[in-house]
Design a protein around this motif. Structure first.
Motif, mmCIF file in Angstrom:
data_model
loop_
_atom_site.group_PDB
_atom_site.id
_atom_site.type_symbol
_atom_site.label_atom_id
_atom_site.label_comp_id
_atom_site.label_asym_id
_atom_site.label_seq_id
_atom_site.Cartn_x
_atom_site.Cartn_y
_atom_site.Cartn_z
ATOM 1 N N SER A 1 -41.465 64.069 8.661
ATOM 2 C CA SER A 1 -40.497 63.158 9.288
ATOM 3 C C SER A 1 -39.465 62.661 8.288
ATOM 4 N N ASN A 2 -39.336 63.345 7.137
ATOM 5 C CA ASN A 2 -38.466 62.833 6.066
ATOM 6 C C ASN A 2 -37.000 63.238 6.268
ATOM 7 N N TYR A 3 -36.437 62.851 7.400
ATOM 8 C CA TYR A 3 -35.034 63.137 7.702
ATOM 9 C C TYR A 3 -34.132 62.027 7.158
ATOM 10 N N LEU A 4 -32.871 62.377 6.936
ATOM 11 C CA LEU A 4 -31.961 61.457 6.232
ATOM 12 C C LEU A 4 -31.514 60.269 7.079
ATOM 13 N N TRP A 5 -30.962 60.545 8.261
ATOM 14 C CA TRP A 5 -30.301 59.474 9.013
ATOM 15 C C TRP A 5 -31.282 58.675 9.849
ATOM 16 N N ASP A 6 -30.957 57.411 10.089
ATOM 17 C CA ASP A 6 -31.866 56.514 10.804
ATOM 18 C C ASP A 6 -32.271 57.085 12.161
ATOM 19 N N GLU A 7 -31.276 57.598 12.899
ATOM 20 C CA GLU A 7 -31.544 58.057 14.265
ATOM 21 C C GLU A 7 -32.640 59.132 14.271
ATOM 22 N N SER A 8 -32.469 60.127 13.404
ATOM 23 C CA SER A 8 -33.442 61.225 13.407
ATOM 24 C C SER A 8 -34.740 60.815 12.724
ATOM 25 N N ALA A 9 -34.640 60.043 11.645
ATOM 26 C CA ALA A 9 -35.862 59.600 10.971
ATOM 27 C C ALA A 9 -36.755 58.839 11.958
ATOM 28 N N ARG B 1 -37.677 55.751 2.573
ATOM 29 C CA ARG B 1 -38.488 54.571 2.227
ATOM 30 C C ARG B 1 -37.946 53.336 2.929
ATOM 31 N N LEU B 2 -36.619 53.250 3.043
ATOM 32 C CA LEU B 2 -36.036 52.112 3.767
ATOM 33 C C LEU B 2 -36.443 52.144 5.234
ATOM 34 N N ASN B 3 -36.725 53.340 5.735
ATOM 35 C CA ASN B 3 -37.156 53.467 7.127
ATOM 36 C C ASN B 3 -38.677 53.426 7.272
ATOM 37 N N GLY B 4 -39.361 53.084 6.170
ATOM 38 C CA GLY B 4 -40.814 52.947 6.239
ATOM 39 C C GLY B 4 -41.557 54.276 6.290
ATOM 40 N N ILE B 5 -40.897 55.340 5.858
ATOM 41 C CA ILE B 5 -41.534 56.660 5.863
ATOM 42 C C ILE B 5 -42.038 56.972 4.460
ATOM 43 N N ASP B 6 -43.284 57.430 4.359
ATOM 44 C CA ASP B 6 -43.852 57.747 3.045
ATOM 45 C C ASP B 6 -43.086 58.909 2.434
ATOM 46 N N SER B 7 -42.520 58.714 1.276
ATOM 47 C CA SER B 7 -41.681 59.734 0.677
ATOM 48 C C SER B 7 -41.549 59.427 -0.800
ATOM 49 N N GLU B 8 -41.657 60.464 -1.622
ATOM 50 C CA GLU B 8 -41.591 60.249 -3.072
ATOM 51 C C GLU B 8 -40.769 61.355 -3.718
ATOM 52 N N VAL B 9 -40.239 61.042 -4.922
ATOM 53 C CA VAL B 9 -39.598 62.083 -5.723
ATOM 54 C C VAL B 9 -40.590 62.502 -6.806
ATOM 55 N N LEU B 10 -40.827 63.785 -6.920
ATOM 56 C CA LEU B 10 -41.714 64.288 -7.973
ATOM 57 C C LEU B 10 -40.911 65.054 -9.007
ATOM 58 N N ASP B 11 -41.385 65.020 -10.279
ATOM 59 C CA ASP B 11 -40.737 65.853 -11.289
ATOM 60 C C ASP B 11 -41.460 67.200 -11.388
ATOM 61 N N THR B 12 -40.943 68.082 -12.226
ATOM 62 C CA THR B 12 -41.477 69.447 -12.305
ATOM 63 C C THR B 12 -42.979 69.447 -12.605
ATOM 64 N N GLN B 13 -43.364 68.589 -13.558
ATOM 65 C CA GLN B 13 -44.759 68.503 -13.970
ATOM 66 C C GLN B 13 -45.676 68.159 -12.781
ATOM 67 N N GLN B 14 -45.241 67.166 -12.002
ATOM 68 C CA GLN B 14 -46.057 66.743 -10.853
ATOM 69 C C GLN B 14 -46.131 67.841 -9.786
ATOM 70 N N VAL B 15 -45.030 68.569 -9.629
ATOM 71 C CA VAL B 15 -45.028 69.679 -8.663
ATOM 72 C C VAL B 15 -46.020 70.745 -9.120
ATOM 73 N N LEU C 1 -34.813 55.553 21.750
ATOM 74 C CA LEU C 1 -34.807 56.528 20.654
ATOM 75 C C LEU C 1 -33.961 57.754 20.986
ATOM 76 N N ALA C 2 -33.807 58.048 22.292
ATOM 77 C CA ALA C 2 -33.077 59.256 22.695
ATOM 78 C C ALA C 2 -31.573 59.030 22.753
ATOM 79 N N LYS C 3 -31.166 57.757 22.883
ATOM 80 C CA LYS C 3 -29.739 57.449 23.104
ATOM 81 C C LYS C 3 -28.771 58.152 22.166
ATOM 82 N N PRO C 4 -29.028 58.128 20.847
ATOM 83 C CA PRO C 4 -28.046 58.766 19.949
ATOM 84 C C PRO C 4 -27.943 60.275 20.148
#
Ligand code: FAD
Ligand code: ZN
Lengths: 93, 417
Positions: free
Chosen positions: B82-90, B139-153, B392-395
């Motif tokens: 569910s890690n989409y960019l815009w509020d409507e789709s997220a 994260r602002l939309n309350g969705i679990d999401s993180e940035v990982l570096d190469t090592q963590q990947v 939720l469907a309006k947009p």
């Protein structure tokens, strides 16, 4: 794998030399300054998307780099003809 | 509905599993339904289920020209996130993800939802900036999401080439731990069974050949096998065939149909326990419970309704996978197939009223609608029940292509998935 005839090179070439560019014959509005939002939306986004005979634009990207039109069936994938920009198709749905 | 349980399994073992109830009925069509859903994919079936379970509308039929789940639902690579960019789709995709989390229990059917996490790799500085932006928005939309570096990947996926010597070195990734995969057929079957139990008719091998419109209002459908069936409202959920249905009703959609293909390898021992996607080299991969590698390709650029993909696309896809996973270079591919995806100019769906009264469309999910199945059905059921778009469907109205309020998700939806 399509084998496509480029009407400018006058040769059949493999699909990978070409890029499809969507529906053909979409005319830019005559009087853009006075188009309604609906007319602009229709022009930019709305498409026929037929299941069957489709007139579409292709570009010979890895060849002469010219745009041309193809009449192709989107279900059987049969190609009926290629024709130059400005010409009209001889096969229609 | 016969409830499934461990105890039931034991009980039926005593009669050699010969007395299981049919999973759904095979009813005769009624002359009229309150709501007809055209298209028995996951989205159509979920819509029917929520119409009955949430809104108490049970005089409903799902009309499917082939077999349930035989369209894109049964052909996709099953990535759910569910890690989409815009509020409507997220909001929409996160609504779906929350429903996924309780779905097996709710349907009493194991949809094998496995939250094994999804990586969206970055290979360039611009990729990494985009990832940071998208993760922050998530994260602002309350969705679990993180940035990982190469090592963590590398720690998460030891078999992937994360070295700086790779042709397109992996600089990092976004990571959504709650994302994952689910069993696609089970989703269709689970919704169909639960909807059937609430009285919904599943009409398979029933192709809609025309939409009946009187004075600008839809009144029913014409079918190839069963003639006319009347309806109060009609909801079209036919993915790649949306343009065909819209034409029957006399309008066009901002949608084009393209082949999208996937392939699976021979089964191998467990080697990949998460989902890896890369927009940049354009490939995505996971390993199914059976052990086969499930690999997704990009769309073919031309319009097409033949459910098969082109050879050049297979080649590009396999190149991308071998680039990331040199270890897979000698794995043999078992099967390859295609579905017809309904791509929309802004990479977002259409959940919408139409120029025809009482006719609604749910389409445009393109390469990435499987993940939305429960949410899509949920909001479309509400839209049909109320006769106007749910919050939720309006947009996602089709008329956004007239007023310009597009929701550009090409970044988050960049790779077909
Ligand atoms: C190869 C591939 C990989 C994908 N990978 C992913 C992924 O990893 N994650 C993700 O989220 N999404 C993915 N997708 C997209 C996803 O599969 C779709 O967005 C989603 O399944 C659409 O569901 P649906 O129910 O709307 O459509 P479908 O499952 O296609 O259902 C539509 C149904 O309508 C029926 N129909 C059509 N015309 C008529 C008619 N005239 N009368 C009656 N019935 C009709 C069809 O037979 C079909 O069963 C992928 C798609 C493909 C093809
Ligand atoms: Zn040429």
């Amino acid at each position: 794998m399509f084998y496509i005839y480029c009407p400018y090179c006058e040769e059949y070439r493999e699909e990978e030399e070409f890029h499809p560019k969507g529906e053909a014959h979409i005319a830019r509005p005559e009087d853009p300054d006075n188009c309604t939002d609906e007319e602009w939306g229709d022009y930019l986004f709305f498409r026929k998307n037929p299941r069957g005979v489709h007139h579409e634009l292709w570009v010979h990207a890895a060849g002469c780099r010219k745009f041309f039109n193809v009449t192709r069936d989107t279900q059987s994938y049969r190609i009926y003809e290629s024709y130059k920009i400005g010409e009209q198709p001889s096969v229609s749905a | 509905m016969q409830k499934y349980s461990g105890f039931g399994l034991l009980k039926h073992a005593l009669s050699h599993h010969e007395n299981w109830q049919r999973v759904w009925r095979n009813p005769k069509p009624k002359p009229r339904y309150d709501v007809i859903i055209v298209g028995g994919g996951g989205h159509g079936l979920a819509t029917a289920y929520y119409l009955a379970s949430v809104h108490g509308i049970t005089n409903v039929a799902v009309l499917e020209k082939g077999y349930l789940g035989g369209g894109n639902t049964g052909r996709n690579t099953t990535i759910v996130r569910s890690n989409y960019l815009w509020d409507e789709s997220a909001h929409l995709y996160e609504h779906a993800l929350k429903l996924w989390e309780g779905l097996s229990q709710e349907l009493n059917y194991n949809v094998m939802f496995s939250q094994r996490g999804v990586l969206n790799l970055g290979h360039t500085l611009q990729d990494m900036r985009d990832i940071q932006r998208r993760v922050s928005a998530n994260r602002l939309n309350g969705i679990d999401s993180e940035v990982l570096d190469t090592q963590q990947v590398q720690e998460l996926v030891p078999v992937m080439d994360c070295s700086p010597n790779a042709r397109y070195p992996i600089l990092g990734s976004s990571w959504q731990p709650r994302a994952g995969v689910a069993r696609h057929d089970a989703v269709a079957w689970g919704y169909a069974r639960a909807a059937d139990a609430l009285g919904v008719d599943m009409l398979q091998q029933c192709e809609v050949t025309d939409l009946l419109v009187e004075d600008g209002t839809v009144t029913g459908v014409e079918t190839r096998q069963h003639g006319t069936i009347k309806a109060g409202k009609v909801g079209c959920v036919v993915a790649g065939n949306s343009g065909v249905l819209a034409k029957m009703a006399g309008f066009r959609l901002p949608i084009e149909s393209h082949p999208l293909q996937a392939l699976v390898s021979e089964p191998i021992k467990p080697v990949l326990d998460t989902v890896v996607m890369s927009n940049q080299v354009h490939g995505y991969i996971s390993q199914s419970d059976k052990g086969d590698l499930v690999i997704g390709a990009g769309i073919d650029g031309y319009n097409g309704y033949g459910q098969r993909g082109s050879y050049p696309t297979i080649e590009h896809t396999v190149q991308a996978i071998v680039e990331m996973f040199p270890i897979f270079s000698r794995v043999r591919m078992n099967r390859q197939w295609g579905g017809i995806v309904d791509t929309c100019p802004d990479a977002c769906p259409i959940i919408s009223a139409t120029p025809v009264e009482n006719l609604f469309f749910n389409c445009g999910w393109g390469t990435g609608g499987f993940k939305a199945t429960p949410g899509s059905g949920h909001v479309f059921a509400e839209t049909l029940a109320r006769g106007e778009a749910s919050e939720l469907a309006k947009p996602f109205s089709m008329f956004r292509f007239h007023d310009g309020a597009l929701i550009d998700e090409h970044g988050a939806a960049g790779v077909a998935h």
